[in-house]
Structures are given as structure tokens and as C-alpha cells.
Scaffold this motif. Structure first.
Motif, PDB file in Angstrom:
ATOM      1  N   PHE A 103     -32.515  74.637 -13.874  1.00 22.49           N
ATOM      2  CA  PHE A 103     -33.200  74.624 -15.163  1.00 22.49           C
ATOM      3  C   PHE A 103     -32.271  74.371 -16.348  1.00 22.49           C
ATOM      4  CE2 PHE A 103     -35.876  77.047 -12.298  1.00 22.49           C
ATOM      5  CZ  PHE A 103     -37.093  76.445 -12.500  1.00 22.49           C
ATOM      6  N   SER A 104     -30.976  74.150 -16.085  1.00 21.94           N
ATOM      7  CA  SER A 104     -30.050  73.949 -17.200  1.00 21.94           C
ATOM      8  C   SER A 104     -30.182  72.553 -17.804  1.00 21.94           C
ATOM      9  CB  SER A 104     -28.617  74.211 -16.767  1.00 21.94           C
ATOM     10  OG  SER A 104     -28.240  73.327 -15.733  1.00 21.94           O
ATOM     11  N   LYS A 105     -30.129  71.531 -16.983  1.00 18.99           N
ATOM     12  CA  LYS A 105     -30.228  70.161 -17.492  1.00 18.99           C
ATOM     13  C   LYS A 105     -31.188  69.343 -16.649  1.00 18.99           C
ATOM     14  CE  LYS A 105     -25.396  70.328 -18.628  1.00 18.99           C
ATOM     15  NZ  LYS A 105     -24.162  70.136 -17.962  1.00 18.99           N
ATOM     16  N   PHE A 106     -30.934  69.354 -15.378  1.00 21.67           N
ATOM     17  CA  PHE A 106     -31.633  68.446 -14.477  1.00 21.67           C
ATOM     18  C   PHE A 106     -31.970  69.214 -13.221  1.00 21.67           C
ATOM     19  CE2 PHE A 106     -31.637  65.303 -11.089  1.00 21.67           C
ATOM     20  CZ  PHE A 106     -32.453  64.330 -11.629  1.00 21.67           C
ATOM     21  N   PRO A 107     -33.084  69.154 -12.668  1.00 17.69           N
ATOM     22  CA  PRO A 107     -34.203  68.265 -12.910  1.00 17.69           C
ATOM     23  C   PRO A 107     -35.257  68.847 -13.850  1.00 17.69           C
ATOM     24  CG  PRO A 107     -34.550  69.368 -10.831  1.00 17.69           C
ATOM     25  CD  PRO A 107     -33.227  69.859 -11.384  1.00 17.69           C
ATOM     26  N   LEU A 108     -35.211  70.155 -14.103  1.00 18.76           N
ATOM     27  CA  LEU A 108     -36.241  70.783 -14.937  1.00 18.76           C
ATOM     28  C   LEU A 108     -35.579  71.443 -16.145  1.00 18.76           C
ATOM     29  CD1 LEU A 108     -38.118  72.549 -12.005  1.00 18.76           C
ATOM     30  CD2 LEU A 108     -38.866  70.507 -13.198  1.00 18.76           C
ATOM     31  N   LYS A 109     -35.424  70.677 -17.209  1.00 20.32           N
ATOM     32  CA  LYS A 109     -34.751  71.209 -18.387  1.00 20.32           C
ATOM     33  C   LYS A 109     -35.613  72.265 -19.053  1.00 20.32           C
ATOM     34  CE  LYS A 109     -32.277  69.934 -22.543  1.00 20.32           C
ATOM     35  NZ  LYS A 109     -31.644  71.204 -22.549  1.00 20.32           N
ATOM     36  N   CYS A 110     -34.987  73.420 -19.263  1.00 20.31           N
ATOM     37  CA  CYS A 110     -35.633  74.531 -19.956  1.00 20.31           C
ATOM     38  C   CYS A 110     -34.641  75.043 -20.993  1.00 20.31           C
ATOM     39  CB  CYS A 110     -35.998  75.635 -18.967  1.00 20.31           C
ATOM     40  SG  CYS A 110     -36.636  77.124 -19.747  1.00 20.31           S
ATOM     41  N   ASP A 111     -35.047  75.066 -22.252  1.00 21.36           N
ATOM     42  CA  ASP A 111     -34.133  75.467 -23.317  1.00 21.36           C
ATOM     43  C   ASP A 111     -33.666  76.913 -23.185  1.00 21.36           C
ATOM     44  OD1 ASP A 111     -34.258  72.941 -24.416  1.00 21.36           O
ATOM     45  OD2 ASP A 111     -35.927  73.465 -25.753  1.00 21.36           O
ATOM     46  N   ASP A 112     -34.459  77.741 -22.557  1.00 21.82           N
ATOM     47  CA  ASP A 112     -34.120  79.161 -22.423  1.00 21.82           C
ATOM     48  C   ASP A 112     -33.484  79.493 -21.085  1.00 21.82           C
ATOM     49  OD1 ASP A 112     -35.175  79.687 -24.953  1.00 21.82           O
ATOM     50  OD2 ASP A 112     -37.195  79.932 -24.135  1.00 21.82           O
ATOM     51  N   TYR A 141     -30.391  79.582 -20.073  1.00 19.97           N
ATOM     52  CA  TYR A 141     -29.193  80.427 -20.098  1.00 19.97           C
ATOM     53  C   TYR A 141     -29.564  81.890 -20.327  1.00 19.97           C
ATOM     54  CZ  TYR A 141     -24.489  82.052 -20.859  1.00 19.97           C
ATOM     55  OH  TYR A 141     -23.305  82.739 -20.749  1.00 19.97           O
ATOM     56  N   GLN A 142     -30.537  82.135 -21.202  1.00 17.00           N
ATOM     57  CA  GLN A 142     -30.981  83.507 -21.436  1.00 17.00           C
ATOM     58  C   GLN A 142     -31.601  84.094 -20.167  1.00 17.00           C
ATOM     59  OE1 GLN A 142     -31.550  80.969 -23.533  1.00 17.00           O
ATOM     60  NE2 GLN A 142     -30.521  81.596 -25.401  1.00 17.00           N
ATOM     61  N   LEU A 143     -32.399  83.283 -19.460  1.00 17.43           N
ATOM     62  CA  LEU A 143     -33.011  83.749 -18.220  1.00 17.43           C
ATOM     63  C   LEU A 143     -31.951  83.993 -17.142  1.00 17.43           C
ATOM     64  CD1 LEU A 143     -35.625  84.433 -16.773  1.00 17.43           C
ATOM     65  CD2 LEU A 143     -35.904  82.011 -16.231  1.00 17.43           C
ATOM     66  N   HIS A 144     -30.994  83.085 -17.036  1.00 20.19           N
ATOM     67  CA  HIS A 144     -29.888  83.243 -16.089  1.00 20.19           C
ATOM     68  C   HIS A 144     -29.104  84.520 -16.393  1.00 20.19           C
ATOM     69  CE1 HIS A 144     -26.309  82.359 -13.717  1.00 20.19           C
ATOM     70  NE2 HIS A 144     -25.582  82.353 -14.828  1.00 20.19           N
ATOM     71  N   THR A 145     -28.758  84.700 -17.659  1.00 19.41           N
ATOM     72  CA  THR A 145     -28.003  85.886 -18.068  1.00 19.41           C
ATOM     73  C   THR A 145     -28.800  87.162 -17.826  1.00 19.41           C
ATOM     74  OG1 THR A 145     -26.887  84.569 -19.754  1.00 19.41           O
ATOM     75  CG2 THR A 145     -26.759  86.943 -20.003  1.00 19.41           C
ATOM     76  N   LEU A 146     -30.100  87.123 -18.106  1.00 15.27           N
ATOM     77  CA  LEU A 146     -30.958  88.281 -17.868  1.00 15.27           C
ATOM     78  C   LEU A 146     -30.980  88.649 -16.385  1.00 15.27           C
ATOM     79  CD1 LEU A 146     -33.063  90.353 -18.930  1.00 15.27           C
ATOM     80  CD2 LEU A 146     -34.801  88.626 -18.431  1.00 15.27           C
ATOM     81  N   CYS A 147     -31.175  87.645 -15.518  1.00 14.82           N
ATOM     82  CA  CYS A 147     -31.201  87.906 -14.073  1.00 14.82           C
ATOM     83  C   CYS A 147     -29.863  88.437 -13.584  1.00 14.82           C
ATOM     84  CB  CYS A 147     -31.564  86.642 -13.300  1.00 14.82           C
ATOM     85  SG  CYS A 147     -33.275  86.153 -13.440  1.00 14.82           S
ATOM     86  N   GLN A 148     -28.767  87.798 -14.016  1.00 16.05           N
ATOM     87  CA  GLN A 148     -27.446  88.199 -13.551  1.00 16.05           C
ATOM     88  C   GLN A 148     -27.074  89.589 -14.063  1.00 16.05           C
ATOM     89  OE1 GLN A 148     -27.768  85.744 -11.366  1.00 16.05           O
ATOM     90  NE2 GLN A 148     -25.570  85.641 -11.280  1.00 16.05           N
ATOM     91  N   THR A 149     -27.320  89.840 -15.343  1.00 23.75           N
ATOM     92  CA  THR A 149     -26.970  91.143 -15.913  1.00 23.75           C
ATOM     93  C   THR A 149     -27.829  92.250 -15.325  1.00 23.75           C
ATOM     94  OG1 THR A 149     -26.321  90.037 -17.964  1.00 23.75           O
ATOM     95  CG2 THR A 149     -26.672  92.410 -18.081  1.00 23.75           C
ATOM     96  N   SER A 150     -29.139  92.011 -15.213  1.00 24.20           N
ATOM     97  CA  SER A 150     -30.034  93.012 -14.614  1.00 24.20           C
ATOM     98  C   SER A 150     -29.659  93.265 -13.157  1.00 24.20           C
ATOM     99  CB  SER A 150     -31.486  92.551 -14.697  1.00 24.20           C
ATOM    100  OG  SER A 150     -31.865  92.337 -16.017  1.00 24.20           O
ATOM    101  N   GLY A 151     -29.395  92.182 -12.428  1.00 24.76           N
ATOM    102  CA  GLY A 151     -28.996  92.324 -11.023  1.00 24.76           C
ATOM    103  C   GLY A 151     -27.710  93.107 -10.891  1.00 24.76           C
ATOM    104  N   TYR A 152     -26.765  92.854 -11.790  1.00 21.47           N
ATOM    105  CA  TYR A 152     -25.495  93.574 -11.756  1.00 21.47           C
ATOM    106  C   TYR A 152     -25.709  95.056 -12.058  1.00 21.47           C
ATOM    107  CZ  TYR A 152     -20.818  95.126 -12.917  1.00 21.47           C
ATOM    108  OH  TYR A 152     -19.639  95.835 -12.960  1.00 21.47           O
ATOM    109  N   ILE A 153     -26.479  95.359 -13.084  1.00 24.23           N
ATOM    110  CA  ILE A 153     -26.696  96.763 -13.464  1.00 24.23           C
ATOM    111  C   ILE A 153     -27.425  97.517 -12.352  1.00 24.23           C
ATOM    112  CG2 ILE A 153     -27.950  98.278 -15.067  1.00 24.23           C
ATOM    113  CD1 ILE A 153     -27.285  96.160 -17.264  1.00 24.23           C
ATOM    114  N   VAL A 154     -28.506  96.943 -11.850  1.00 22.07           N
ATOM    115  CA  VAL A 154     -29.268  97.596 -10.772  1.00 22.07           C
ATOM    116  C   VAL A 154     -28.387  97.733  -9.528  1.00 22.07           C
ATOM    117  CG1 VAL A 154     -31.252  97.342  -9.226  1.00 22.07           C
ATOM    118  CG2 VAL A 154     -31.513  96.864 -11.659  1.00 22.07           C
ATOM    119  N   GLY A 155     -27.658  96.654  -9.188  1.00 23.72           N
ATOM    120  CA  GLY A 155     -26.771  96.698  -8.029  1.00 23.72           C
ATOM    121  C   GLY A 155     -25.642  97.702  -8.206  1.00 23.72           C
TER     122      GLY A 155
END
Length: 190
Positions: free
Chosen positions: A32-41, A43-57
Motif C-alpha cells: 500500500f505504499s506506492k504500488f500496486p495499491l497506493k494509499c496515502d495513509d 505509513y500510519q497504518l503500518h506504524t499502528l500495526c507494528q507499534t501495537s504488535g510490539y506493545i502487545v507482544g
């Protein structure tokens, strides 16, 4: 009985944090960053998943360390060592996410390669350690947990595979785009 409850909490937190949210974050960043499905948000979604996963883990990891220190009968050495390695590498990954270099810098491309490789290593080791932990369960519930987690991984793998196929098809279509009418030389027009 309390120890059994903490074991279940430890397993559920780690499956959800390390085993589900981190792979979802990787899928988001890849597709979702550039190609094939560009989504402007993305990085925020990636950071949310990674940070939440890290905290819960990390909470699940802390629970596991506490369980290991409070039990004399279960040492679970391989599971413990893998857990410490996963936590250490995931902590490095989180630091790298917050201290990233600019892409324009020479070290920026090397940082990105290292960041991606480290992320995939954390995911693979997390999955291995989750199965190691499920294998340590001394009840009939172990088989149920194994199948539930395997089903979750299969769903994630199918989503990732579908997105990779879409990525491949879209890149092939962009390489074979027909000429635009405006690109034709005036001498070739009738």
C-alpha cells in the motif's frame, strides 16, 4: 490454576501481537505504499500495526518471562531463548522505525534493506516461537491452538499471495501499455 490462566494470556497476547499484527503491518507496507495499491495513509497504518504488535507482544513476552522465572518444573529453554531473540530484534526494529534515515542519503537505501530484512526475520522467528510455545502446552487444547493459528497464517498468506499476484499483473500491464493517440507522430497520421 492462576499459572494456567497466565499461560493462556501469554499465548493469546503473543499470537495476536507478534503473530498477527506484525505480519499485517508488513503486508500493508509492501502493498500500500506506492504500488500496486497506493494509499496515502499506509505509513500510519503500518506504524499502528507494528507499534501495537510490539506493545502487545512485549506484554506477552514479559508475561512469559515471569512465568519462566516463577516455575521450577518448566524450563522451556528453546521457547525462552527464541522469545528473547524475537523481543531483542523487534526492539531493534522499533528503534529503526523511529530513527530512519532519509531515502536521499546514501545510507538511506541500506537502512531500508536492513529494516526490511530485520522485519521479515522477526516475523519468521515469531511464527516459529509461537508454534514452539503451542507445542509446549500439555493438554488437548494444544492441537486446537495449532489449527487456529495455522488457519490465521493461511488467511494472511492467501491475502499476501493475492496482493503479490495483483502486483505482478499490474506491473505487466503497465509495461505493455498501448500508445496514446497524442504520442503518434503527425507524419504517421492519415
Amino acid at each position: 490454576m492462576i499459572c494456567k490462566s497466565f499461560q493462556q494470556v501469554h499465548g493469546i497476547l503473543n499470537i495476536f501481537g507478534w503473530g498477527l499484527l506484525l505480519p499485517i503491518g508488513a503486508i500493508v507496507a509492501r502493498n500500500f505504499s506506492k504500488f500496486p495499491l497506493k494509499c496515502d495513509d499506509w505509513y500510519q497504518l503500518h506504524t499502528l500495526c507494528q507499534t501495537s504488535g510490539y506493545i502487545v507482544g512485549a506484554v506477552g513476552w514479559g508475561t512469559g518471562i515471569w512465568l519462566g522465572n516463577s516455575s521450577r518444573q518448566y524450563t522451556l529453554k528453546a521457547h525462552r531463548i527464541l522469545g528473547i531473540i524475537v523481543f531483542t530484534l523487534a526492539t531493534l526494529q522499533m528503534l529503526a522505525m523511529w530513527l530512519q534515515a532519509k531515502k536521499e542519503d546514501e545510507c538511506g537505501k541500506w537502512w531500508e534493506i536492513c529494516y526490511n530484512v530485520l522485519g521479515y526475520v522477526v516475523i519468521v522467528l515469531s511464527i516459529a516461537n509461537i508454534f514452539e510455545g503451542i507445542g509446549n502446552i500439555r493438554s488437548h487444547a494444544a492441537e486446537n491452538w495449532r489449527w487456529v493459528y495455522l488457519a490465521m497464517l493461511i488467511v494472511l498468506a492467501l491475502i499476501a499471495l493475492a496482493l503479490e499476484i495483483y502486483r505482478w499483473i499490474k506491473s505487466k500491464n503497465q509495461q505493455q501499455m498501448p500508445f496514446d493517440d497524442n504520442d503518434i507522430d503527425a507524419s504517421q497520421q492519415i
